[in-house]
Each structure stands twice: as C-alpha cells, then as structure tokens.
Design an enzyme around this catalytic site. Structure first.
Site, PDB file in Angstrom:
ATOM      1  N   ARG A 149       3.875  30.196 -87.679  1.00  0.00           N
ATOM      2  CA  ARG A 149       3.157  31.264 -88.360  1.00  0.00           C
ATOM      3  C   ARG A 149       1.750  31.420 -87.784  1.00  0.00           C
ATOM      4  NH1 ARG A 149      -1.780  31.919 -90.910  1.00  0.00           N
ATOM      5  NH2 ARG A 149      -1.657  33.593 -92.391  1.00  0.00           N
TER       6      ARG A 149
ATOM      7  N   HIS B 272      -2.474  34.218 -85.132  1.00  0.00           N
ATOM      8  CA  HIS B 272      -3.764  33.984 -84.481  1.00  0.00           C
ATOM      9  C   HIS B 272      -3.722  33.959 -82.953  1.00  0.00           C
ATOM     10  CE1 HIS B 272      -5.518  33.226 -88.362  1.00  0.00           C
ATOM     11  NE2 HIS B 272      -4.609  32.295 -88.607  1.00  0.00           N
TER      12      HIS B 272
END
Length: 57
Positions: A21, A26
């Site tokens: 995730r 990011h």
C-alpha cells in the site's frame, strides 16, 4: 487493523500488505505493472478468502 487481529490471523502477510500500500501511494513511480497484475491474479483471491474468514468469525 489492530494488533490483536494481526496476531489472531498471523497467516495473513500484514507487513507485505502495508508495504505494498505504501509503495502504491507514496512511490508509485517504482510500480511494476507485471508484479501488480500477478498480485491481483494470485494473491488477492487468497486474501479475500482470509478476510471473509475474519469477518464471519
């Protein structure tokens, strides 16, 4: 997910889920679409079954 749930269902690769995730959110420039697709095809069905087990218990 709370720590008790993680411990009760230790067969689930919680750290891998969290790391994936974080990569998607990011560090999306590092995403390898072939790896993502392999995860979708092979790992998500397993995870879905494991989550259904959690939800029904």
């Amino acid at each position: 997910m709370d720590e008790a749930t993680r411990q009760n269902y230790s067969a689930i690769q919680w750290r891998d889920i969290i790391d994936f995730r974080n990569l998607l959110v990011h560090e999306y420039f590092r995403i390898d679409l072939q790896i993502v697709w392999a995860i979708v095809e092979h790992q998500i069905p397993i995870l879905k079954s494991q989550i259904n087990t959690i939800l029904t218990s």
